[in-house]
Design a protein around this motif. Structure first.
Motif, PDB file in Angstrom:
ATOM      1  N   ALA A   7      -6.433 -22.981 -18.520  1.00 13.94           N
ATOM      2  CA  ALA A   7      -6.079 -21.736 -19.213  1.00 13.94           C
ATOM      3  C   ALA A   7      -5.703 -20.619 -18.245  1.00 13.94           C
ATOM      4  N   GLU A   8      -6.354 -20.549 -17.089  1.00 14.98           N
ATOM      5  CA  GLU A   8      -6.019 -19.505 -16.107  1.00 14.98           C
ATOM      6  C   GLU A   8      -4.634 -19.711 -15.515  1.00 14.98           C
ATOM      7  N   VAL A   9      -4.204 -20.946 -15.377  1.00 14.17           N
ATOM      8  CA  VAL A   9      -2.852 -21.239 -14.888  1.00 14.17           C
ATOM      9  C   VAL A   9      -1.841 -20.905 -15.983  1.00 14.17           C
ATOM     10  N   ALA A  10      -2.074 -21.399 -17.186  1.00 19.41           N
ATOM     11  CA  ALA A  10      -1.143 -21.188 -18.296  1.00 19.41           C
ATOM     12  C   ALA A  10      -0.997 -19.704 -18.643  1.00 19.41           C
ATOM     13  N   ARG A  11      -2.007 -18.917 -18.340  1.00 26.79           N
ATOM     14  CA  ARG A  11      -1.979 -17.483 -18.645  1.00 26.79           C
ATOM     15  C   ARG A  11      -0.737 -16.807 -18.074  1.00 26.79           C
ATOM     16  N   TYR A  12      -0.297 -17.248 -16.917  1.00 29.77           N
ATOM     17  CA  TYR A  12       0.843 -16.623 -16.250  1.00 29.77           C
ATOM     18  C   TYR A  12       2.118 -17.454 -16.337  1.00 29.77           C
ATOM     19  N   GLN A  13       2.113 -18.479 -17.178  1.00 27.84           N
ATOM     20  CA  GLN A  13       3.261 -19.370 -17.270  1.00 27.84           C
ATOM     21  C   GLN A  13       3.830 -19.372 -18.685  1.00 27.84           C
ATOM     22  N   SER A  14       4.889 -20.159 -18.870  1.00 33.95           N
ATOM     23  CA  SER A  14       5.575 -20.186 -20.166  1.00 33.95           C
ATOM     24  C   SER A  14       5.058 -21.286 -21.094  1.00 33.95           C
ATOM     25  N   TRP A  15       3.964 -21.953 -20.724  1.00 35.43           N
ATOM     26  CA  TRP A  15       3.400 -22.997 -21.576  1.00 35.43           C
ATOM     27  C   TRP A  15       1.994 -22.613 -22.008  1.00 35.43           C
ATOM     28  N   ASP A  16       1.506 -23.318 -23.002  1.00 35.16           N
ATOM     29  CA  ASP A  16       0.152 -23.096 -23.517  1.00 35.16           C
ATOM     30  C   ASP A  16      -0.781 -24.186 -22.999  1.00 35.16           C
ATOM     31  N   ALA A  17      -2.039 -23.825 -22.862  1.00 34.23           N
ATOM     32  CA  ALA A  17      -3.071 -24.805 -22.508  1.00 34.23           C
ATOM     33  C   ALA A  17      -3.838 -25.137 -23.787  1.00 34.23           C
ATOM     34  N   PRO A  18      -4.237 -26.378 -23.959  1.00 30.01           N
ATOM     35  CA  PRO A  18      -4.024 -27.504 -23.052  1.00 30.01           C
ATOM     36  C   PRO A  18      -2.585 -28.008 -23.122  1.00 30.01           C
ATOM     37  N   TYR A  19      -2.139 -28.588 -22.020  1.00 27.69           N
ATOM     38  CA  TYR A  19      -0.796 -29.148 -21.901  1.00 27.69           C
ATOM     39  C   TYR A  19      -0.848 -30.588 -22.407  1.00 27.69           C
ATOM     40  N   PRO A  20      -0.126 -30.908 -23.479  1.00 22.99           N
ATOM     41  CA  PRO A  20      -0.238 -32.239 -24.089  1.00 22.99           C
ATOM     42  C   PRO A  20       0.213 -33.370 -23.147  1.00 22.99           C
ATOM     43  N   PRO A  21      -0.557 -34.447 -23.042  1.00 23.65           N
ATOM     44  CA  PRO A  21      -0.207 -35.564 -22.158  1.00 23.65           C
ATOM     45  C   PRO A  21       1.192 -36.126 -22.414  1.00 23.65           C
ATOM     46  N   GLU A  22       1.566 -36.257 -23.705  1.00 23.45           N
ATOM     47  CA  GLU A  22       2.889 -36.811 -24.006  1.00 23.45           C
ATOM     48  C   GLU A  22       4.011 -35.876 -23.524  1.00 23.45           C
ATOM     49  N   GLN A  23       3.771 -34.570 -23.560  1.00 30.41           N
ATOM     50  CA  GLN A  23       4.756 -33.620 -23.035  1.00 30.41           C
ATOM     51  C   GLN A  23       4.862 -33.775 -21.521  1.00 30.41           C
ATOM     52  N   GLY A  24       3.739 -33.968 -20.855  1.00 26.90           N
ATOM     53  CA  GLY A  24       3.737 -34.180 -19.415  1.00 26.90           C
ATOM     54  C   GLY A  24       4.470 -35.447 -19.018  1.00 26.90           C
ATOM     55  N   GLU A  25       4.284 -36.506 -19.798  1.00 30.46           N
ATOM     56  CA  GLU A  25       4.967 -37.773 -19.510  1.00 30.46           C
ATOM     57  C   GLU A  25       6.474 -37.628 -19.694  1.00 30.46           C
ATOM     58  N   ARG A  26       6.894 -36.956 -20.773  1.00 26.52           N
ATOM     59  CA  ARG A  26       8.335 -36.717 -20.996  1.00 26.52           C
ATOM     60  C   ARG A  26       8.918 -35.869 -19.873  1.00 26.52           C
ATOM     61  N   PHE A  27       8.174 -34.843 -19.486  1.00 27.93           N
ATOM     62  CA  PHE A  27       8.615 -33.936 -18.444  1.00 27.93           C
ATOM     63  C   PHE A  27       8.787 -34.684 -17.118  1.00 27.93           C
ATOM     64  N   GLY A  28       7.821 -35.508 -16.746  1.00 25.12           N
ATOM     65  CA  GLY A  28       7.908 -36.289 -15.518  1.00 25.12           C
ATOM     66  C   GLY A  28       9.099 -37.237 -15.533  1.00 25.12           C
TER      67      GLY A  28
END
Length: 160
Positions: A7-28
């Motif tokens: 949450a502290e990382v997402a606070r300053y970024q354009s995504w929300d926490a928690p970051y969904p695993p399937e979104q991370g896999e697509r992104f990678g």
């Protein structure tokens, strides 16, 4: 996905926490086929520890769609690795790389409350060009944004 879910990382970024695993896999998967100099598209470069190869963050670049000689950058470091100079160590060669790719101007913006990011940008000798008051809606509140930039000839004359 681990540091993007903080949450502290997402606070300053354009995504929300928690970051969904399937979104991370697509992104990678998307990054594996993307080109780092595609106008209008962000490209994430992995930041890993030299000794272990462990992923600790990323830095990113997006050439402007309307003028790819200008490029915006960003960076994220896992909280457990922050405060050790890793962001500066990762972003400095990114800026150098972008200038070797013919970029004229590199810009960055950050949440005005994010003192660590401000420090990285200023260590790179980026010039603060603006302070946008309550310009971004993030995590249920209006936040200020700081704008920074560096020109190719400033970098090559030793300023950066």
């Amino acid at each position: 996905m681990a540091y993007r879910s903080d949450a502290e990382v997402a606070r300053y970024q354009s995504w929300d926490a928690p970051y969904p695993p399937e979104q991370g896999e697509r992104f990678g998967a998307q990054m594996m086929t993307a080109h780092p100099d595609t106008p209008g598209e962000w490209f994430q470069f992995a930041v890993a520890l030299r000794a272990t190869g462990q992923l600790i963050g990323d830095c990113a670049a997006m050439p402007r769609a309307d003028d790819p000689r200008q490029c915006e950058i960003g960076f994220t470091i896992a909280p457990r690795c922050q405060g050790r100079g890793y962001a500066t160590e990762a972003v400095r060669p990114l800026v150098g790389y972008l200038f070797t790719r013919g970029k004229h101007r590199i810009s960055a913006c950050c949440d005005a409350r994010n003192a660590a990011s401000v420090a990285v940008l200023e260590r790179l000798a980026m010039r603060r060009e603006g302070h946008l008051r309550q310009s971004t809606w993030a995590e249920g509140e209006w936040t200020d944004e700081l704008l920074y930039a560096l020109l190719h000839d400033e970098w090559h004359t030793g300023r950066g």
